[in-house]
Design a protein around this motif. Structure first.
Motif, PDB file in Angstrom:
ATOM      1  N   HIS A 190      98.515  72.495 -35.752  1.00 15.79           N
ATOM      2  CA  HIS A 190      97.234  72.780 -35.704  1.00 15.79           C
ATOM      3  C   HIS A 190      96.502  71.029 -35.498  1.00 15.79           C
ATOM      4  CE1 HIS A 190      93.191  73.669 -38.024  1.00 15.79           C
ATOM      5  NE2 HIS A 190      92.935  73.965 -36.699  1.00 15.79           N
ATOM      6  N   GLN A 191      96.090  71.001 -34.522  1.00 17.06           N
ATOM      7  CA  GLN A 191      95.806  69.602 -34.136  1.00 17.06           C
ATOM      8  C   GLN A 191      94.722  69.073 -35.009  1.00 17.06           C
ATOM      9  OE1 GLN A 191      94.471  69.018 -30.059  1.00 17.06           O
ATOM     10  NE2 GLN A 191      94.036  66.805 -30.254  1.00 17.06           N
ATOM     11  N   SER A 192      93.926  69.561 -35.450  1.00 20.77           N
ATOM     12  CA  SER A 192      92.838  68.661 -36.469  1.00 20.77           C
ATOM     13  C   SER A 192      93.053  68.891 -38.002  1.00 20.77           C
ATOM     14  CB  SER A 192      91.421  69.478 -35.997  1.00 20.77           C
ATOM     15  OG  SER A 192      91.508  71.072 -36.477  1.00 20.77           O
ATOM     16  N   GLY A 193      94.275  69.597 -38.167  1.00 20.87           N
ATOM     17  CA  GLY A 193      94.569  69.891 -39.636  1.00 20.87           C
ATOM     18  C   GLY A 193      95.606  68.852 -40.213  1.00 20.87           C
ATOM     19  N   GLU A 194      95.612  68.942 -41.566  1.00 22.94           N
ATOM     20  CA  GLU A 194      96.341  67.968 -42.575  1.00 22.94           C
ATOM     21  C   GLU A 194      97.274  68.866 -43.243  1.00 22.94           C
ATOM     22  OE1 GLU A 194      94.035  65.103 -44.478  1.00 22.94           O
ATOM     23  OE2 GLU A 194      92.620  64.765 -42.857  1.00 22.94           O
TER      24      GLU A 194
END
Length: 240
Positions: A190-194
């Motif tokens: 998930h590209q924007s996740g941490e």
């Protein structure tokens, strides 16, 4: 693999972080009990006299240092990933010889991470299309000093190779041996996740059960997710 001195450490404080687990795993009574975790070995010894299968439920308590065990409401969700570690279930930051609690900073990140791994499992089992599995959302807080892989060059870090766990497992073994609490890193699915990989259950707190979720398998991927409570169905688009 280089040691932890090469990686900065950051204080990570997440409220409303999310972990998604299979609903097949029920709460473990001992961990939910009001008893002090220091008394658990005595309680287990007494219970084994009438219930010899209790260790199957609890798992290997010795995998969690006594001073880092947690108890009370929801503690099963924090303890079970560590007491039920298995070399049959390696993951990015463990070969399975010790447990790791994986958490996404938001629901969408946890969702896409679990969709990816569930799809890999379904491909191996050659299951027919259909509503395949039930999951539950666990909402919790994270508070720990974590080795930080969120830097600008994170995409090139060998521990974040999307197709291999070799470097990441080696790094995690080294960090854990050096006393680290875990790793914070950008979600690979998930590209924007941490995400956080926590090495001990007391790095998280206040777990509560959220939604029940159903995943639909179309034969090649998870294409639908259903909120079992409301009945709403959501189509899984390309991972952002």
């Amino acid at each position: 693999m280089t040691g932890g001195q090469q990686i900065p450490v950051s204080r990570v404080e997440w409220k409303g972080a999310v972990r998604i687990i299979r609903s097949a795993f029920p709460p473990i009574d001992l961990f939910e009990d009001i008893a002090d975790p220091a008394d658990w070995p005595l309680l287990i010894s007494a219970e084994q006299k009438t219930n010899p299968r209790i260790m199957v439920t609890i798992g290997n308590l010795d995998l969690v240092p006594a001073g880092r065990r947690v108890g009370g409401d929801g503690a099963s969700y924090l303890m079970a990933p560590f007491t039920h570690a298995s070399t049959d279930r390696p993951s990015r930051f463990t070969d399975g010889s010790y447990g790791v609690l994986y958490v996404g900073n938001v629901f969408e990140t946890a969702l896409f991470e679990t969709i990816h791994h569930h799809a890999r499992f379904m491909i191996r089992t050659a299951e027919a299309p259909g509503w395949s599995s039930q999951f539950r959302e666990i909402v919790l807080s994270v508070g720990a000093e974590l080795h930080d892989l969120m830097g600008a060059d994170a995409a090139n870090h060998p521990a974040l190779d999307p197709g291999s766990y070799q470097a990441s497992q080696g790094l995690a073994v080294t960090l854990k041996a050096e006393g680290a609490d875990g790793i914070v890193y950008p979600s690979i699915r998930h590209q924007s996740g941490e995400c956080a990989a926590l090495f001990y259950p007391d790095c998280a707190s206040d777990p509560i059960q959220g939604r029940h979720l159903d995943y639909h398998w179309d034969g090649t991927r998870v294409d639908l997710v259903r909120d079992a409570g409301s009945g709403e169905v959501f189509r899984v688009m390309d991972i952002p």
